[in-house]
Design an enzyme around this catalytic site. Sequence first.
Site, PDB file in Angstrom:
ATOM      1  N   ASP A 157       0.842  -1.203   0.000  1.00 51.87           N
ATOM      2  CA  ASP A 157       0.000   0.000   0.000  1.00 51.87           C
ATOM      3  C   ASP A 157       0.875   1.250   0.000  1.00 51.87           C
ATOM      4  O   ASP A 157       2.019   1.241   0.479  1.00 51.87           O
ATOM      5  CB  ASP A 157      -0.963   0.007   1.183  1.00 51.87           C
ATOM      6  CG  ASP A 157      -0.274   0.038   2.533  1.00 51.87           C
ATOM      7  OD1 ASP A 157       0.703  -0.718   2.723  1.00 51.87           O
ATOM      8  OD2 ASP A 157      -0.710   0.814   3.413  1.00 51.87           O
ATOM      9  N   GLU A 207      -0.016  -0.678   5.942  1.00 52.26           N
ATOM     10  CA  GLU A 207       1.068  -0.091   6.723  1.00 52.26           C
ATOM     11  C   GLU A 207       0.963   1.417   6.783  1.00 52.26           C
ATOM     12  O   GLU A 207       1.294   2.034   7.799  1.00 52.26           O
ATOM     13  CB  GLU A 207       2.422  -0.491   6.131  1.00 52.26           C
ATOM     14  CG  GLU A 207       3.605  -0.275   7.067  1.00 52.26           C
ATOM     15  CD  GLU A 207       4.211   1.113   7.007  1.00 52.26           C
ATOM     16  OE1 GLU A 207       5.014   1.467   7.888  1.00 52.26           O
ATOM     17  OE2 GLU A 207       3.885   1.879   6.053  1.00 52.26           O
TER      18      GLU A 207
END
Length: 384
Positions: free
Chosen positions: A74, A140
Site C-alpha cells: 500500500d 502499513e
Amino acid sequence: MSADPIAIARDLIRCPSVTPADAGALGFLQGLLEQAGFTVQRTTFSEPGTVPIENLYARFGTAKPNLLFAGHTDVVPPGNEANWSHPPFAGEVAADTLYGRGAVDMKGGIACFVAAALDYIAANKGKIKGSISFLITGDEESVAVNGTIKLLKWVAERGETFDHCILGEPSNVDALGDTIKAGRRGSLNGTLIVTGRQGHVAYPERADNPVRGLVTLITALQAPLDQGSAQFAPSNLEFTSVDVGNPTVNLIPGEARARFNIRYNDCHSQASLKALVEERARAAAGGRVNHAFEWQSSNADVFVTKPGVFTDLAIAAIAEVTGRTPKLSTSGGTSDARFIKDYCPVLEFGLVGQTMHAVDERAPVKDLVTLTAIYRRIIEKYFG
C-alpha cells in the site's frame, strides 16, 4: 535468466494501491511467486470500524532456518498528479531513474528482495538449506490494524516460525549502504484538556480563562523528558495543535485543548511515560489549573534489535556490495518492525528514503540493482 527488479517494481507501481485498495498488487506477486515454487496464502482481515485489508504470506521450503522478508504494497495518495513530472502510477523510467508512488516506499524494496530470492532459488535449483518467506501487507500506511500484526499471528497459529527478518523499508539517508534501522522509538498520542469558566472578556474577574492555564502546562511539558540512552536519542514531546473552538472574540472560552505526540526511547514504557507527563502537569498546575489528559491507545512500543550474528551478517553483506559500512540507527518514525520484533529479530534495510511520500517519488535504477545484489548476498551468507 535472472529476475528483473526494475520490471517487478514497474508492475507493482502500476497497481494504484493507495491504502486500503490493493489494486492487483498482491495478485501480481502471488502469480510471480507461485510460478517460482512458493506456497502462497492470501487472507483478508477486518474488525468493526475499519476497512478490510488483503494480505499475503508466501514460503519456499519447509525446513529451518526461515528467513523472512517483509513489506507493504500500500502507498500514500499522490496528491495533485499535475505536479508530477511523470504520472505517479505509470512506473516510467527516465534518465536511469524509476518514477512512481511507491518506488521508494516500498514497492522498490519488495521488487528487490523478490528478485534476489528468485535468483538464489534458481541458482540452487530449488534446493536451499532452509526456507525463504515473504510477509506482505496492504495496511502499513494507515492505521495498521488489519495487516502485519494480524498476519503474523495468523501464520504463527498455523505452526510456522521465523528466525530472522529483513524489512525492506527505505532505511538509508544519503547513499545506499549508509544506514540499517535496528530499532524504533515508541509513539504515543494524547490531548491535554484545561477547563475554566466561560465569561465576558470585559469582566475577567467573573470568568476563568483556560488558555492561560493551557499555556502554563504546555511550557512545563516541553521540558526534556530524558537525556537519551545507549541506542536512542532523547525522547521528544511535541504539541501539534491548540484548539479552543471559540468563534467569538469577546468571549472567554470554557475549555481549551492541546494535542501532542511523544516519540520515546527505551527509558520509558507507555505507563511510566504517562505517569511522568501527568506528574509534571500536576506540579506545574499547582492546584490552580483544572486539567485532565485523554490518551489514545498505541501499538507503537519502543524496541531495539541488539547487535549479534545476524546484524554482523547484514553489515558484512552491505559492505561487500557497496564498500560502505552502515551505521545502526533507531531514528525516524514507526514501522511494522514494531510487530515483527515479537516473533524474531528484525532489521530494516531498503532504498534511500529522501523522496518517499514526495511528489516525483523515485529511485535510481542503479540503486535497485545494487539493493537486489545486497539482498542476494544476505541470503547467500545466511544459508551458506
